[in-house]
Motif scaffolding. Structure first.
Motif, PDB file in Angstrom:
ATOM      1  N   VAL A  21       0.853  -1.177   0.000  1.00  0.00           N
ATOM      2  CA  VAL A  21       0.000   0.000   0.000  1.00  0.00           C
ATOM      3  C   VAL A  21       0.891   1.229   0.000  1.00  0.00           C
ATOM      4  N   THR A  22       0.491   2.232  -0.761  1.00  0.00           N
ATOM      5  CA  THR A  22       1.252   3.469  -0.828  1.00  0.00           C
ATOM      6  C   THR A  22       0.367   4.628  -0.388  1.00  0.00           C
ATOM      7  N   ALA A  23       0.980   5.638   0.186  1.00  0.00           N
ATOM      8  CA  ALA A  23       0.236   6.795   0.691  1.00  0.00           C
ATOM      9  C   ALA A  23       1.001   8.074   0.384  1.00  0.00           C
ATOM     10  N   GLY A  24       0.262   9.114   0.033  1.00  0.00           N
ATOM     11  CA  GLY A  24       0.836  10.441  -0.187  1.00  0.00           C
ATOM     12  C   GLY A  24       0.447  11.355   0.963  1.00  0.00           C
ATOM     13  N   LEU A  32       5.673   3.794   1.076  1.00  0.00           N
ATOM     14  CA  LEU A  32       5.275   2.481   0.572  1.00  0.00           C
ATOM     15  C   LEU A  32       5.465   1.461   1.684  1.00  0.00           C
ATOM     16  N   TYR A  33       4.436   0.630   1.931  1.00  0.00           N
ATOM     17  CA  TYR A  33       4.481  -0.365   2.997  1.00  0.00           C
ATOM     18  C   TYR A  33       4.091  -1.737   2.472  1.00  0.00           C
ATOM     19  N   LEU A  44       8.842   0.171   3.154  1.00  0.00           N
ATOM     20  CA  LEU A  44       9.822  -0.148   2.124  1.00  0.00           C
ATOM     21  C   LEU A  44      10.408   1.086   1.468  1.00  0.00           C
ATOM     22  N   LEU A  45       9.644   2.172   1.497  1.00  0.00           N
ATOM     23  CA  LEU A  45      10.058   3.347   0.751  1.00  0.00           C
ATOM     24  C   LEU A  45       9.518   4.602   1.403  1.00  0.00           C
ATOM     25  N   GLU A  46      10.364   5.612   1.499  1.00  0.00           N
ATOM     26  CA  GLU A  46       9.941   6.935   1.938  1.00  0.00           C
ATOM     27  C   GLU A  46      10.757   7.961   1.171  1.00  0.00           C
ATOM     28  N   ILE A  47      10.086   8.741   0.326  1.00  0.00           N
ATOM     29  CA  ILE A  47      10.783   9.755  -0.460  1.00  0.00           C
ATOM     30  C   ILE A  47      10.022  11.071  -0.389  1.00  0.00           C
ATOM     31  N   GLY A  83      12.915   3.153  -5.909  1.00  0.00           N
ATOM     32  CA  GLY A  83      12.513   4.446  -5.373  1.00  0.00           C
ATOM     33  C   GLY A  83      13.053   5.620  -6.170  1.00  0.00           C
ATOM     34  N   SER A  84      13.687   5.339  -7.298  1.00  0.00           N
ATOM     35  CA  SER A  84      14.259   6.396  -8.131  1.00  0.00           C
ATOM     36  C   SER A  84      13.195   7.002  -9.038  1.00  0.00           C
ATOM     37  N   PRO A  85      13.292   8.293  -9.316  1.00  0.00           N
ATOM     38  CA  PRO A  85      12.320   8.911 -10.228  1.00  0.00           C
ATOM     39  C   PRO A  85      12.499   8.408 -11.657  1.00  0.00           C
ATOM     40  N   ILE A  86      11.408   8.040 -12.300  1.00  0.00           N
ATOM     41  CA  ILE A  86      11.431   7.648 -13.705  1.00  0.00           C
ATOM     42  C   ILE A  86      11.306   8.889 -14.578  1.00  0.00           C
TER      43      ILE A  86
END
Length: 250
Positions: A21-24, A32-33, A44-47, A83-86
């Motif tokens: 699940v992702t949250a803004g 991202l969790y 898993l991810l925090e940007i 987690g890198s910007p595309i």
């Protein structure tokens, strides 16, 4: 199961095939969790995705990437694994982005605070169409893939239908007395339900969008900010995001 994000969340989305699940957040951060019913969710991810609030988030490309829209008017696509910007599109709209939806494998749509909807080709990374569909913010959108029609609700109290084949606004409802905040297609495409600011559900018959055919009142004391179709039934989710933690009921 509960996830304490630390800051007010504006938006969330579930992965199409994995327990993610992702949250803004209001800060512009993207989280991202990974979750499981019998364990604590793992971040898993925090940007820091945007300079202002991250208002809309969706998994795209079968869950390989996350796309976000912000009140800073930018759109960002982020690789799920690294987690890198595309890619990032600055000034994607003239006004703050409020909503975002997947359309096809290669297109998405975004809506802004002044009622403009833009359709984007994710392969070409460019806008392929735009509609001045509303006079206020585009609160929610849904897509009828068989007829290529994009339905949107707005703070101006209207429901609009944009035909992506003819690139025209095909229909728009009469102005409702309250803001329309959410929309879902039901009954195998025969009915459309909208949630409103005062907790009323408005029912429209497909093809007859000028006025609702029925109303369901007294269902909720709060605004109906989101609708979710579950086996052709519907439930309404009241996001009191300023008062509660993001809670995931698995």
């Amino acid at each position: 199961m509960e996830i304490d994000l630390g800051k007010v969340p504006f938006t969330m989305d579930f992965h199409p095939s994995d327990n993610l699940v992702t949250a803004g957040l209001i800060t512009g951060d993207l989280h991202l969790y990974r979750f499981n019913a019998d364990s604590t969710p793992q971040r898993l991810l925090e940007i820091h995705a945007h300079s202002e609030a991250c208002r809309a988030v969706r998994f795209i490309n079968d869950g390989q990437a996350i796309i976000t829209g912000s009140s800073d008017r930018s759109i960002l696509a982020t690789d799920l694994e690294t987690g890198s910007p595309i890619t990032r599109l600055e000034n994607a709209h003239e006004d703050a982005i409020f909503s975002l939806i997947n359309l096809t494998e290669s297109t998405i749509a975004t809506g802004d605070d002044q009622g403009c909807i833009k359709v984007w080709d994710t392969r070409q990374r460019s806008c392929c169409n735009s509609f001045n569909a509303h006079e206020d913010y585009v609160s929610d959108m849904t897509f009828a893939s068989d007829s290529m029609k994009l339905l949107s609700t707005s703070g101006d109290g209207t429901l609009s239908v944009c035909n992506l084949r003819s690139n025209k606004i095909q229909s728009q409802s009469e102005f409702s007395e309250e803001e329309l905040l959410s929309v879902v297609i039901m009954k195998n495409g025969r009915k459309v339900i909208c949630g409103s600011q005062n907790g009323t559900l408005l029912l429209y018959s497909w093809g007859f969008f000028k006025d609702c055919s029925d109303r369901f009142t007294g269902l909720s004391p709060n605004s109906i900010d989101a609708l979710l179709k579950v086996i052709d039934l519907f439930i309404w989710l009241n996001f009191l995001l300023s008062r509660i933690l993001l809670t995931l009921n698995i």
